[in-house]
Scaffold this active site. Sequence first.
Site, short mmCIF file in Angstrom:
data_model
loop_
_atom_site.label_atom_id
_atom_site.label_comp_id
_atom_site.label_asym_id
_atom_site.label_seq_id
_atom_site.Cartn_x
_atom_site.Cartn_y
_atom_site.Cartn_z
N GLY A 1 56.63 19.68 -3.51
CA GLY A 1 57.19 20.86 -2.96
C GLY A 1 58.40 21.27 -3.32
CG ASP A 2 61.07 22.35 -1.09
OD1 ASP A 2 60.55 23.21 -0.58
OD2 ASP A 2 61.43 21.11 -0.68
CD GLU A 3 56.37 21.92 -6.00
OE1 GLU A 3 56.51 22.94 -5.28
OE2 GLU A 3 55.83 20.76 -5.95
CE LYS B 1 55.16 25.67 -3.00
NZ LYS B 1 56.19 24.91 -3.14
N GLY C 1 59.12 26.94 2.96
CA GLY C 1 60.35 27.69 2.69
C GLY C 1 60.46 27.99 1.42
CG HIS C 2 57.51 29.67 -0.23
ND1 HIS C 2 56.02 30.07 -0.66
CD2 HIS C 2 57.36 28.34 -0.14
CE1 HIS C 2 55.12 28.97 -0.27
NE2 HIS C 2 56.10 27.60 -0.27
CD GLN D 1 53.12 22.98 2.90
OE1 GLN D 1 52.00 23.28 2.87
NE2 GLN D 1 54.05 23.55 3.32
CB THR E 1 64.47 20.70 7.79
OG1 THR E 1 64.22 20.29 6.42
CG2 THR E 1 62.81 20.87 8.19
CB VAL F 1 67.74 29.52 -16.80
CG1 VAL F 1 66.72 28.91 -17.92
CG2 VAL F 1 67.65 30.99 -17.04
P1 GDP Z 1 59.27 26.78 -3.19
O1 GDP Z 1 59.37 26.20 -1.81
O2 GDP Z 1 58.51 26.25 -4.05
O3 GDP Z 1 59.27 28.48 -3.05
O4 GDP Z 1 60.86 26.47 -3.49
P2 GDP Z 1 62.27 26.50 -2.46
O5 GDP Z 1 62.83 28.03 -2.24
O6 GDP Z 1 62.06 25.65 -1.28
O7 GDP Z 1 63.22 25.72 -3.27
C1 GDP Z 1 63.55 26.30 -4.71
C2 GDP Z 1 64.97 26.40 -4.78
O8 GDP Z 1 65.47 26.49 -6.15
C3 GDP Z 1 65.50 27.61 -4.20
O9 GDP Z 1 66.69 27.49 -3.45
C4 GDP Z 1 65.54 28.63 -4.97
O10 GDP Z 1 66.39 29.89 -4.94
C5 GDP Z 1 65.92 27.81 -6.46
N1 GDP Z 1 65.56 27.98 -7.64
C6 GDP Z 1 64.33 28.57 -8.06
N2 GDP Z 1 64.40 28.72 -9.33
C7 GDP Z 1 65.32 28.17 -9.84
C8 GDP Z 1 66.06 27.96 -11.30
O11 GDP Z 1 65.42 28.07 -12.35
N3 GDP Z 1 67.24 27.23 -11.09
C9 GDP Z 1 68.18 27.03 -9.97
N4 GDP Z 1 69.38 26.75 -10.17
N5 GDP Z 1 67.57 27.35 -8.82
C10 GDP Z 1 66.22 27.84 -8.66
P1 IMO Z 2 56.96 24.38 0.49
O1 IMO Z 2 55.99 25.22 0.68
C1 IMO Z 2 58.75 20.34 0.70
C2 IMO Z 2 56.99 17.75 3.71
C3 IMO Z 2 57.98 17.31 4.96
C4 IMO Z 2 57.09 15.75 5.21
C5 IMO Z 2 55.80 16.28 4.93
C6 IMO Z 2 54.99 16.58 6.46
O2 IMO Z 2 58.62 24.98 1.01
O3 IMO Z 2 57.27 23.61 -0.81
P2 IMO Z 2 54.62 18.62 7.78
O4 IMO Z 2 56.03 19.52 8.77
O5 IMO Z 2 53.87 19.42 7.01
O6 IMO Z 2 54.05 17.86 8.93
O7 IMO Z 2 55.73 17.55 7.08
O8 IMO Z 2 55.76 17.43 4.05
N1 IMO Z 2 56.90 19.31 3.55
C7 IMO Z 2 57.53 19.77 2.59
N2 IMO Z 2 58.58 19.34 1.61
N3 IMO Z 2 58.60 21.72 0.98
C8 IMO Z 2 57.52 22.07 1.80
O9 IMO Z 2 56.96 23.23 1.66
C9 IMO Z 2 57.00 21.06 2.62
N4 IMO Z 2 56.27 21.22 3.78
C10 IMO Z 2 55.95 20.23 4.46
O10 IMO Z 2 59.16 17.09 4.69
O11 IMO Z 2 57.65 14.97 4.63
MG MG Z 3 60.38 25.34 -0.24
#
Ligand code: GDP
Ligand code: IMO
Ligand code: MG
Length: 422
Positions: A12-14, A16, A40-41, A223, A300, A412
């Site tokens: 997750g949090d890549e 997306k 959280g996107h 995720q 969170t 980047v």
């Molecule tokens: P998601 O859940 O896959 O949409 O990713 P999140 O938003 O939770 O986490 C990605 C974080 O990295 C966010 O704070 C974005 O603003 C940030 N982000 C995305 N791409 C880049 C990047 O290329 N470089 C940096 N420094 N931050 C990035």
């Molecule tokens: P995005 O879409 C990162 C993790 C939680 C926990 C496990 C189970 O932003 O990438 P849950 O609340 O689903 O029962 O939690 O999954 N988790 C995530 N980690 N990014 C997320 O979503 C997540 N959604 C759930 O931290 O380990």
């Molecule tokens: Mg996220």
Amino acid sequence: MKVDVLLGLQWGDEGKGKVVDVLTPSYNLIARFQGGPNAGHTLEFEGIKHVLHTVPSGIFRADAINVIGNGVVIDPIVFAAELDKLTPFNIDLKSRLLISKKAHLILPSHRLLDAASEQSKGSKKIGSTLKGIGPTYMDKTGRNGLRVGDLFSPSFESKYAELREKHIRMLDHYADFSYDLSDLEKEWFQKIDRIKSLTCIESEHYINAALKQNKRILAEGAQGTMLDIDFGTYPFVTSSNTVTAGTCTGLGVPPSAIGKVIGIFKAYCTRVGSGPFPSELDNETGEAMRKEGREFGATTGRPRRCGWLDLVQLKYAIMINGVSELCMMKADVLGIFEDIMICEAYEIDGQIVTEFPYDVNDLHIVPVLTKMEGWKADLTGLTSYSDAPQALKTYVDYLEKQLGVPITMVSVGPDRAQTLLK
Ligand code: GDP
Ligand code: IMO
Ligand code: MG
């Protein structure tokens, strides 16, 4: 036309949300197919930073229709707060945001059950986001759940009361868990009207009709693959299918309608919550990554665990998802390191393992690392991949060779503009 799928290949949090926002101008319809407010996107553009939880990440681009599919679970309270934050953008939500009547509702008591379950697990807790995700999907598969369509039923209140009763009996089993449902419930009932005021549809018909009309559709995953209920690091996973196959069940499109599969990964690796993480750096290097990458949860605020890129894990995710192209995110963050490591294999009891193992939770895994030269440069102002430092290009070429899939985008920086197409 086909449905292209965009999903996370790690924990997750890549990034997306950012990539969906970047790609939306090429699509007519963006659809979330699973997960809920655990997601959280983050999107950044024109100096604005915005975090979405339930609403698809195409919402800021004019013209695109955003669909919350049947595979998603919705908490009316979180959802209403999310809609409030969209007010300054003057988006016509009635026409631009459509909700599946088959999407399940997160009740206040689901949230309590999530909290009670986590509390009872002590040191074995999943590290859930406490949004009620697990209990809501349990009621879905247990055939007890309430769906968005039920909000329009004359018997909604009695259906609600029945499920609430069941949850209270379940909560009674948790001896040390105290709670007060009344305030939460009051707010929940106020906020369901927000959902009812939007356009609630049978989205499987809508999406299949859009396909017939040659509309371009992008399915947005939440995720990541290693949090998938079947293929992730069970039980430290979420409760939905985060992989490509989840698109079919979460939107009602046939497998034959799947087009490109765009896999998103960070140039390194993070995980938030408990569970195995073979390439984790529980040291100063990991700390430096967290600081440079601002690795704190978008939902969170928890610090994310950091580690080197793990090719054993990534190859597994590419296999399960049938990834056809890759986007490498946060390349700028690795600009602080002299050397960059890549985990190529696991050493387990003296054996070299290259397939992601079943019992990853119980094994002592030593990552086998390959050293690459760092680029030691600030990439955040780059506008063209051809201007990228050679060491970054070498890293990208090496990954493409190892993974057997082209990397078509290198990110980047968090802003929409900080995106290099290859
Ligand atoms: P998601 O859940 O896959 O949409 O990713 P999140 O938003 O939770 O986490 C990605 C974080 O990295 C966010 O704070 C974005 O603003 C940030 N982000 C995305 N791409 C880049 C990047 O290329 N470089 C940096 N420094 N931050 C990035
Ligand atoms: P995005 O879409 C990162 C993790 C939680 C926990 C496990 C189970 O932003 O990438 P849950 O609340 O689903 O029962 O939690 O999954 N988790 C995530 N980690 N990014 C997320 O979503 C997540 N959604 C759930 O931290 O380990
Ligand atoms: Mg996220």
